[in-house]
Motif scaffolding. Structure first.
Motif, PDB file in Angstrom:
ATOM      1  N   SER A 212       0.832  -1.214   0.000  1.00  0.00           N
ATOM      2  CA  SER A 212       0.000   0.000   0.000  1.00  0.00           C
ATOM      3  C   SER A 212       0.861   1.257   0.000  1.00  0.00           C
ATOM      4  CB  SER A 212      -0.912   0.009   1.233  1.00  0.00           C
ATOM      5  OG  SER A 212      -0.161   0.384   2.392  1.00  0.00           O
ATOM      6  N   GLY A 213       2.165   1.101   0.226  1.00  0.00           N
ATOM      7  CA  GLY A 213       3.061   2.255   0.230  1.00  0.00           C
ATOM      8  C   GLY A 213       3.211   2.904   1.591  1.00  0.00           C
ATOM      9  N   LEU A 214       2.476   2.388   2.566  1.00  0.00           N
ATOM     10  CA  LEU A 214       2.498   2.965   3.913  1.00  0.00           C
ATOM     11  C   LEU A 214       3.908   3.197   4.449  1.00  0.00           C
ATOM     12  CD1 LEU A 214       0.350   1.726   6.914  1.00  0.00           C
ATOM     13  CD2 LEU A 214       2.804   2.001   7.167  1.00  0.00           C
ATOM     14  N   PRO A 215       4.773   2.176   4.438  1.00  0.00           N
ATOM     15  CA  PRO A 215       6.062   2.358   5.132  1.00  0.00           C
ATOM     16  C   PRO A 215       6.931   3.445   4.528  1.00  0.00           C
ATOM     17  CG  PRO A 215       5.900   0.156   4.130  1.00  0.00           C
ATOM     18  CD  PRO A 215       4.585   0.807   3.957  1.00  0.00           C
ATOM     19  N   ARG A 216       6.784   3.695   3.255  1.00  0.00           N
ATOM     20  CA  ARG A 216       7.673   4.683   2.650  1.00  0.00           C
ATOM     21  C   ARG A 216       7.447   6.076   3.230  1.00  0.00           C
ATOM     22  NH1 ARG A 216       7.577   5.239  -3.052  1.00  0.00           N
ATOM     23  NH2 ARG A 216       9.714   5.974  -2.881  1.00  0.00           N
ATOM     24  N   GLY A 217       6.215   6.322   3.682  1.00  0.00           N
ATOM     25  CA  GLY A 217       5.929   7.629   4.272  1.00  0.00           C
ATOM     26  C   GLY A 217       6.702   7.899   5.550  1.00  0.00           C
ATOM     27  N   VAL A 218       7.158   6.803   6.190  1.00  0.00           N
ATOM     28  CA  VAL A 218       7.860   6.958   7.465  1.00  0.00           C
ATOM     29  C   VAL A 218       9.252   7.568   7.261  1.00  0.00           C
ATOM     30  CG1 VAL A 218       8.745   5.689   9.479  1.00  0.00           C
ATOM     31  CG2 VAL A 218       6.587   4.981   8.396  1.00  0.00           C
ATOM     32  N   PHE A 219       9.809   7.370   6.074  1.00  0.00           N
ATOM     33  CA  PHE A 219      11.212   7.758   5.863  1.00  0.00           C
ATOM     34  C   PHE A 219      11.340   8.918   4.899  1.00  0.00           C
ATOM     35  CE2 PHE A 219      10.828   3.352   7.025  1.00  0.00           C
ATOM     36  CZ  PHE A 219      11.662   3.285   8.129  1.00  0.00           C
ATOM     37  N   LYS A 220      12.452   9.629   5.071  1.00  0.00           N
ATOM     38  CA  LYS A 220      12.716  10.794   4.224  1.00  0.00           C
ATOM     39  C   LYS A 220      13.092  10.356   2.808  1.00  0.00           C
ATOM     40  CE  LYS A 220      14.684  13.311   8.147  1.00  0.00           C
ATOM     41  NZ  LYS A 220      15.519  12.300   8.840  1.00  0.00           N
TER      42      LYS A 220
END
Lengths: 691, 691
Positions: free
Chosen positions: A90-98
């Protein structure tokens, strides 16, 4: 309030000056109009990241993603670990990182995604939160370029990891952790040890089965001193690829819990376990190869709180996801209440639907109104975290104002974590009961929501500790550079900083300010006047703060032991301050939400939601207002009558109110089987022995 | 109250006329003295059947009888069914039946035994309650000599059976059941049918796995009329010896629930299923071979309620066992609070034990005091049921006074069922949270207690229905022959019967009467004066009843629909009456218990338990007292300060207070592992993967 039987209610509804009581809504809502209202409300409730919400809704609203129950421990864990893959996609984890770490830097959408998981499966939410939010957050925020490979691996699920902070002896009190890391310049390694039984890492998610790595929080020692440099974080391998523990690490399994069967909580102890020099997550403090310690943040206390800043996101998502779970429970129970019939008022009359019983409306509607308020307040919090992240402020070099903002944000996150999880625990319980026997059957999900959400009041900071933290922040006026005051510091802090604090706080929001500016008080001001509503809630918060400050001030000249006693005896007072604060900010969020509605009918209904929230909050604290002579008994009785009128008015609209939550619809579909027209005998669906 | 820091508390404790505030207890209780107090309290709490309690304590306090968790559904069920054998050997079931049936007729000990099972395993309690209390109670009380073989078989576990009352469409509203039994004089059989999907027997214990028989509640039809003769009970074989359903009966399995994994709840439907003429449990109504219906009780409504009289015992045990579970939870959490340390007031001070935090004392002590009160009130209820049974009154031929007593008993059972189960649900939840992460680990039992007890607020009559039933009984002044008033009848019932009701009620107990007689009121009477305490609680109950009667009376001239609306709008008022009633009878039970203490030190401590119960009840309803001008704000503030003082005083005695519950000690032993001196790392006890 226009009402046929007003002559028989014990007290008549509010009739005083100014804003009139809202009109009773139609008790047979037009279906198209109701849909329009639901859409309008969902628009407001979805907030800044509606596309993210829709994406997760779609992902979750399939049979395979529904919560499982009755599996063995291993099956439950394998099931949830498997579902992480879909969450990753879903792409969720990528939002956590710069961006420079391979992420998108989209904090808001990633927090919102985790919140949305809470609608359906809190095991999945926690598992995702541990992997990307906590473990990922530690490596991403506390590490540097040398940890980039780990960021990539954990983001892609190539490395599963633990956030090894809590110990058996210390959970909420992180500064007292006992695990040690000594630097050995000879071998250029850190030596990890668990010196006491109470230093065992405890309740650690991902530890019992899946974790290969851990971000270990420990007291850091270098050769120059016998004293700890404070709590730091070290990245340690804990398992081999084949799943066996590495030498020097002992791992235990907590086994069964009250819920969250899909999360493999476990324990960890270290026995002279050596990790390389580079394992230190060294963004805010470093040890060079020779063993010299350095940090860009000079004050050790500030350093500690900067490192813990990562916890804010965890608290935000725990509160937000608990809020989602509460909304799901309200959706299920309200759907049931609009279908299920039980008891006729008289043999000559048809049986009533549950929603047609006054007491049932009093259970559902105020809880729905509070969920509206908490979601709107949580949206604001997530938006602020998102904005702050977009600013890209360097935490090692913050201005006083930036630091104050950061501390205030942390206090808000703590307060809303506590408020959301308290509301979830209470509401899910009550909705289970409101669905009677059906609520106790696992297939209707309420019991899974209940068991899974139960620990949310405890983890990521026990609620009482969180409320104290919030209250202490309020008390310091967000003005002191280093918060997290010890009780003795609280005593030393006096009244002087107070007036500036109060000014700052009430000026926080333009909308509220305008209301306050135009408001002229009178003994008979209508309880439906939003300016008066704000005023009554603010005054409770302010008065409680002022009296607490007076109380603590008296302890200034006492010995440490005696003063500690005074502080302990004021603990309930301190917590009351935090509660009053939450009540107010939630109310302000409702007012803010109201200003964003797009339809006339929506505004008409929403006004009553605001009144319900206000009146039930007022009535929960009626004795305080009466004791302070801020309200007369006549007024509180009128408030009670008005609340009753409002739940009667909103009852026929209750389905619309929960439709606006946008809960994945499969979660309530089993309850639809309670529709008498659609009923399939269970003995045909599932003969004995086939379960 | 003597207290060093009274100058810093926000409000000073009670200083008014009469009874002084109790002295602060020693904060380092002498161990021998504490043991003496615990023994004295246990003597009072154990009540009339202490030997029974000790027998069950001993039976339960072994490793094999502790609750299991994490088993499959089939394993859980087999485990509990197996344990029924031990319960049978304790002699418990024989108490349910009269001597001529092969029992002992010792109702009190049998109810107390079931209560005691609740300390350890509610699955076992429910399974035993279903087999002997409900199924056994139905056959034993509703059947005649021709059913004696079944009584013998079910007592000895040679026949396992179900109490098939609840249907999907109707639970608490038993009169609306839809299952039918038509008598066929040709074949001399009853034909059982489930005519609608909503008539499916639902949530039936023993149905999914073990039951071979069922006591089926159904509408009875004979050829002389198209109209039902009302709800009757028929004994039906539902499974063959090999466990397969008999032809004509379809059985379903509810599978997983929120708890009670050891209880096999299932469903049942009948399809032209024929049972012999003798299957009718014919004590209170019979159909002869030709199909002529007769009953020794002429009034059909009274007949129905006589048949349902058996439900009283079920309600008594459900309430009582929930109370036991709550006491276990308090024992576990209080033990933990006296061991676990967290947070120091200052770096210079040692960490405090949890019990040394004010908020924690406020969580534990008032809940403990309420448990004392509820247990004492429940003891009185069980003693009354026991006495009534010993009298051997013929239910078909009761005097008006006997009928009134019976109805009053049923109302008390309903009220205490609701109060005990509400208290259990709230307390077990709060104790789980008060133990933090440890509370969430299944091995510490709180989560099993939580999940298992959760449905107790629902089954054997939903709590809201129970409280309404109690309130309606109060409203009819126990004077009308047939209670269970429909709302319309309530409206018709006016004020006239009221004064006699109030006289009757307050004269109920000599002890209370003496207090009332000697009491002279004054504005400054001490809140610690027991006579004033009774008065404040009674006046709340009386005032609420009077105002409700006034309110309902206004609806007399309205149409049925309009009047129904009035009754619905008074529902929260009706429930408030029942709550006030429970608060008072629980308080009176505490006073009564206090009069039976045998030691001076015990009396000194117990007095404070009474004050805690009184003050917290008062404060829960402070806004009502303020609104009614019965108390001033100064008084309610003083009450709050006094409650705080009392929990501070009782904190060091908290372990003693829960020791007196006599909970089987193995239930708290895992918590003792939290003793820092005894701590064994979990990773040594249970490495990952071994659970």
């Amino acid at each position: 309030m226009s009402q046929e039987n007003s002559d028989v209610t014990q007290t008549t509804a509010e009739t005083s000056k100014g804003t009139p009581a809202p009109e009773t809504l139609s008790n047979t809502p037009d279906p198209d109009l109701a849909k329009e209202v639901a859409r309008d409300f969902q628009f407001v409730l979805d907030g800044e990241f509606p596309e993210t919400r829709d994406k997760i809704r779609e992902m979750l609203n399939v049979e395979e993603m529904l919560p499982s129950f009755g599996l063995s421990l291993e099956e439950s864990r394998a099931n949830i670990t498997g579902k992480l893959q879909q969450v990753m996609e879903s792409g969720l984890p990528r939002g956590v990182f710069k961006e420079e770490q391979g992420g998108t830097g989209e904090t808001g959408p990633s927090l919102t995604s985790i919140e949305m998981l809470g609608h359906v499966d809190l095991s999945l939410m926690v598992k995702a939160g541990v992997q990307w939010g906590l473990f990922g957050g530690a490596v991403g925020n506390l590490g540097t370029e040398r940890h980039q490979q780990m960021v990539t691996d954990l983001m892609n699920l190539d490395a599963l990891g633990c956030f090894a902070m809590t110990e058996r002896g210390h959970g909420s009190d992180v500064q007292s952790l006992e695990t040690t890391a000594h630097y050995d310049p000879e071998t250029k390694e850190f030596i990890l040890n668990s010196p006491t039984a109470s230093s065992e890492k405890f309740y650690i998610g991902n530890a019992a089965r899946d974790g290969r790595w851990a971000a270990v929080f420990c007291q850091l020692y270098t050769n120059d001193s016998e004293e700890s440099k404070g709590v730091h974080c070290i990245l340690a391998r804990i398992r081999e690829d084949d799943g066996s523990p590495v030498e020097g690490v002992r791992i235990g399994d907590h086994g069964f819990k009250g819920g969250l069967a899909g999360v493999d909580n476990g324990t960890m102890m270290f026995d002279n376990y050596r990790v390389p020099h580079e394992a230190l997550l060294n963004r805010f403090a470093d040890v060079d190869e020779e063993g010299n310690y350095s940090s860009p943040i000079e004050n050790p206390n500030r350093r500690f709180f900067t490192m813990l800043g990562a916890l804010v996101r965890g608290r935000v998502t725990v509160g937000a996801a608990a809020g989602s779970a509460a909304r799901t429970a309200l959706d299920i129970a309200t759907t049931y209440a609009n279908l299920r019939r039980q008891f006729a008022s008289d043999d000559s009359l048809p049986e009533n639907k549950l929603i047609e019983h006054r007491k049932h409306r009093l259970r559902l509607i105020p809880a729905i109104a509070k969920s509206y308020g908490l979601q709107l307040a949580t949206n604001k919090l997530i938006s602020r975290v998102h904005e702050l992240d977009q600013l890209g402020i360097d935490p090692t070099n913050m201005s006083d104002k930036e630091q104050a903002d950061q501390r205030e944000l942390e206090a808000h996150a703590a307060a809303l974590k506590a408020a959301n999880t308290r509301h979830a625990t209470d509401t899910i319980q009550d909705m289970r009961e409101a669905c009677g026997g059906a609520g106790y059957m696992a297939e209707n999900y309420l019991t899974t929501l209940k068991g899974d959400s139960d620990v949310f009041t405890t983890f990521e900071g026990d609620n009482i500790v969180m409320m104290q933290l919030a209250a202490k922040e309020l008390m310091t006026g967000f003005a002191r550079e280093l918060g997290g005051l010890k009780p003795m510091e609280m005593v030393m802090f006096g009244l002087d900083s107070f007036s500036s604090l109060l000014r700052r706080r009430t000026a926080a929001d333009k909308l509220i300010q305008n209301l306050q500016d135009t408001f002229t008080n009178s003994e008979e001001t209508s309880l439906f006047d939003p300016a008066y509503q704000v005023k009554l809630l603010s005054e409770r918060e302010d008065n409680l703060m002022m009296s607490l400050a007076r109380r603590l001030r008296q302890a200034r000249d006492l010995s440490v032991e005696e003063a500690a006693k005074v502080v302990d005896q004021a603990q309930d007072h301190l917590l009351a301050v935090a509660e009053a604060h939450v009540d107010r900010i939630v109310f302000e969020a409702i007012l803010d939400g109201e200003s964003h509605l797009r339809t006339k009918q929506g505004a008409k209904v929403f006004e009553q939601i605001r009144d319900v929230y206000f009146l039930s909050t007022l009535l929960d604290n009626a004795s305080w207002y009466l004791e302070q002579n801020m309200l007369t008994g006549t007024r509180t009785k009128a408030a009670r009558a008005a609340l009753n009128d409002l739940v009667d008015s909103l009852g026929p609209w209750s389905q619309t109110l929960v439709d606006a939550f946008g809960v994945p619809s499969l979660m309530r579909d089993t309850m639809l089987l309670e529709d008498y027209d659609e009923m399939v005998p269970l003995c045909e669906r599932r003969p004995a022995g086939s379960a």
